[in-house]
Design a protein around this motif. Sequence first.
Motif, PDB file in Angstrom:
ATOM      1  N   GLY A   2      37.943  38.486  34.971  1.00 28.25           N
ATOM      2  CA  GLY A   2      38.538  39.474  34.092  1.00 28.25           C
ATOM      3  C   GLY A   2      37.797  39.454  32.776  1.00 28.25           C
ATOM      4  N   CYS A   3      38.320  40.144  31.835  1.00 27.93           N
ATOM      5  CA  CYS A   3      37.677  40.198  30.526  1.00 27.93           C
ATOM      6  C   CYS A   3      38.769  40.152  29.482  1.00 27.93           C
ATOM      7  N   PRO A   4      38.781  39.118  28.639  1.00 27.15           N
ATOM      8  CA  PRO A   4      39.882  38.987  27.663  1.00 27.15           C
ATOM      9  C   PRO A   4      39.928  40.138  26.677  1.00 27.15           C
ATOM     10  N   TYR A   5      38.837  40.874  26.544  1.00 21.65           N
ATOM     11  CA  TYR A   5      38.805  41.956  25.553  1.00 21.65           C
ATOM     12  C   TYR A   5      38.951  43.339  26.165  1.00 21.65           C
ATOM     13  N   ALA A   6      39.194  43.398  27.471  1.00 19.17           N
ATOM     14  CA  ALA A   6      39.319  44.702  28.119  1.00 19.17           C
ATOM     15  C   ALA A   6      40.716  44.842  28.710  1.00 19.17           C
ATOM     16  N   PRO A   7      41.551  45.692  28.093  1.00 21.81           N
ATOM     17  CA  PRO A   7      42.922  45.864  28.582  1.00 21.81           C
ATOM     18  C   PRO A   7      42.935  46.280  30.056  1.00 21.81           C
ATOM     19  N   GLY A   8      43.810  45.669  30.831  1.00 22.83           N
ATOM     20  CA  GLY A   8      43.973  46.078  32.226  1.00 22.83           C
ATOM     21  C   GLY A   8      42.939  45.511  33.182  1.00 22.83           C
ATOM     22  N   ALA A   9      42.019  44.701  32.671  1.00 22.39           N
ATOM     23  CA  ALA A   9      40.993  44.160  33.569  1.00 22.39           C
ATOM     24  C   ALA A   9      41.614  43.124  34.494  1.00 22.39           C
ATOM     25  N   THR A  10      41.200  43.134  35.743  1.00 19.81           N
ATOM     26  CA  THR A  10      41.647  42.109  36.680  1.00 19.81           C
ATOM     27  C   THR A  10      40.427  41.404  37.242  1.00 19.81           C
ATOM     28  N   GLY A  11      40.657  40.522  38.196  1.00 20.77           N
ATOM     29  CA  GLY A  11      39.604  39.641  38.687  1.00 20.77           C
ATOM     30  C   GLY A  11      38.432  40.354  39.341  1.00 20.77           C
ATOM     31  N   ASN A  12      37.359  39.602  39.425  1.00 21.54           N
ATOM     32  CA  ASN A  12      36.172  40.059  40.149  1.00 21.54           C
ATOM     33  C   ASN A  12      36.503  40.198  41.631  1.00 21.54           C
ATOM     34  N   ILE A  13      35.631  40.877  42.365  1.00 20.17           N
ATOM     35  CA  ILE A  13      35.767  40.805  43.813  1.00 20.17           C
ATOM     36  C   ILE A  13      35.587  39.343  44.213  1.00 20.17           C
ATOM     37  N   ALA A  14      36.291  38.940  45.260  1.00 21.21           N
ATOM     38  CA  ALA A  14      36.265  37.535  45.685  1.00 21.21           C
ATOM     39  C   ALA A  14      35.006  37.257  46.511  1.00 21.21           C
ATOM     40  N   THR A  15      34.369  36.142  46.198  1.00 27.49           N
ATOM     41  CA  THR A  15      33.171  35.742  46.937  1.00 27.49           C
ATOM     42  C   THR A  15      33.422  35.758  48.443  1.00 27.49           C
ATOM     43  N   GLU A  16      34.553  35.174  48.848  1.00 29.96           N
ATOM     44  CA  GLU A  16      34.813  35.057  50.283  1.00 29.96           C
ATOM     45  C   GLU A  16      35.042  36.428  50.930  1.00 29.96           C
ATOM     46  N   ASP A  17      35.618  37.378  50.183  1.00 27.72           N
ATOM     47  CA  ASP A  17      35.793  38.735  50.718  1.00 27.72           C
ATOM     48  C   ASP A  17      34.441  39.429  50.890  1.00 27.72           C
ATOM     49  N   PHE A  31      41.491  38.651  49.569  1.00 25.83           N
ATOM     50  CA  PHE A  31      42.121  39.065  50.820  1.00 25.83           C
ATOM     51  C   PHE A  31      41.935  38.026  51.915  1.00 25.83           C
ATOM     52  N   ILE A  32      40.746  37.485  52.005  1.00 25.89           N
ATOM     53  CA  ILE A  32      40.444  36.572  53.115  1.00 25.89           C
ATOM     54  C   ILE A  32      41.262  35.287  52.997  1.00 25.89           C
TER      55      ILE A  32
END
Lengths: 287, 287
Positions: free
Chosen positions: A222-237, A274-275
């Motif tokens: 995510g990004c602490p300075y970007a409202p509404g940001a969520t996690g990166n795509i997951a490596t395992e996905d 997801f995985i």
Amino acid sequence: MQNEKMMLEIQQKVELIERAAQAGTGIVEIGSFVHPKAVPQMADTDEVARRIKRYPGVEYRVLVVNKKGLERAGAAGIMKAKLTVSASNSHSLSNLKRTPEEVIKGFGECADYAVAHGIELSGAISTAFGCPFEGMVPLEQVMKVVSCFREMGVKELSLSDTTGMANPRQVYDYCLGVREQFPDVTWNLHFHNTRGMGLANVLAGMMAGIKRYDASFAGLGGCPYAPGATGNIATEDLVHMCHEMGIETGCDLDQSIAIGRDVQKLIGDDRGSFILKAGKCSDVVCS
Amino acid sequence: MQNEKMMLEIQQKVELIERAAQAGTGIVEIGSFVHPKAVPQMADTDEVARRIKRYPGVEYRVLVVNKKGLERAGAAGIMKAKLTVSASNSHSLSNLKRTPEEVIKGFGECADYAVAHGIELSGAISTAFGCPFEGMVPLEQVMKVVSCFREMGVKELSLSDTTGMANPRQVYDYCLGVREQFPDVTWNLHFHNTRGMGLANVLAGMMAGIKRYDASFAGLGGCPYAPGATGNIATEDLVHMCHEMGIETGCDLDQSIAIGRDVQKLIGDDRGSFILKAGKCSDVVCS
């Protein structure tokens, strides 16, 4: 880790980084050399860098925002650093209190230092597709930032969809655009799955010829300075999708899943992977 | 709704269906005519069908598994019915206690009844990409089932990734394959987002020329007979991605989101919808 409330111990970080390298990750971003007041979770990156066992063929990278960060990288023996600038003026002001142009001006001394000390520089262009303050970021604006990086001699660049606003058509168009304009750049893409389009955007990027993708175990980020940001795509996905498609990644999927699972345990929270929830396609086959 | 523990009242169903039609959904699957003991949530589909206000240009469809279901459809004035068969032998046995061939044989009298009573038949091929009992389902096996449907005169078919095992390369290959072999069929695709590839699979399907996609508000769905199955891709996520890409859907995104939000309230649970959590791209733009 920079968005997590809990702090990992140095040895926990070292183990995760070593396992990521063993699992076949080509580039491991081990932390950032920024001011410890800005991101306290990364205050120990120097010590982490010194302790990790280095695996041949793996690039260890740190995020830096200025020459001081580069000096710390060099002192810790990390010979690859990533400079970040936002493509969006408002996002850059919110994040670093400077415009993209001012940020890039400040990189001049970084480039000199890197050349003099044998550190390879890469660049990340955040909010390259959309920005929560400005909406869609035009390709021309992204091109300007790319130009500045190229003038500095940076040849490896990442387009980052910091707040999960990119769509596959845009990714395809932007990637074709920058590849055509800057054919000698090695491109990376960085997606968040905020609106469910993360892997679709990877697919679009692959169709435009981009072969390198950022991801995080368990989908942290995510990004602490970007409202509404969520996690990166997951490596395992990401690795799972590629392998299902017959695309070689160099990553061991089972090891990636095991790391993701342990990251999830450390954080004590269910992230966007997801995985980790559903298992691999091959797992569910019961006879 | 068939996987939900709670039962909606008839009037709640009627309102959701009418709102879906008003929001621009081209085909609304209003329920199924199966044995009420098998799926008690659908026992009132006859009454729902009779009560709904019909909007011009909208197709109202029901799922049926035999001639009795078709008779109920006809009696309730629903002139479009979907017959489902699994491409996988084991899944079909687990689901209906019959092989795909036996299921399709049973459809013969459905076809006669449908022609005689002016009911349009469509077909859905479940586990068309993968099956939890058999793993990847070969394209040849899917082709066999398609052939049987075509011999019956069915010209509208759906390939369903019942348990979220499809990947974009496979979707692209299978769709090109069936389109080439059966150029006169109108194709639909039906994806679950179990492993995060739902919208990437839509993208792959669109690249293979498929224009029709199933989705469910709030991402409801699943298959009671398929271990590990999770919800369909969410209508609001699909419409959002298409609109961001400049693809016209005929659906009103805000209305779709509002319906998704109300479905979520009715179910009392957080499902797999991204847009209900994160908002539209345009929502997050704060200045």
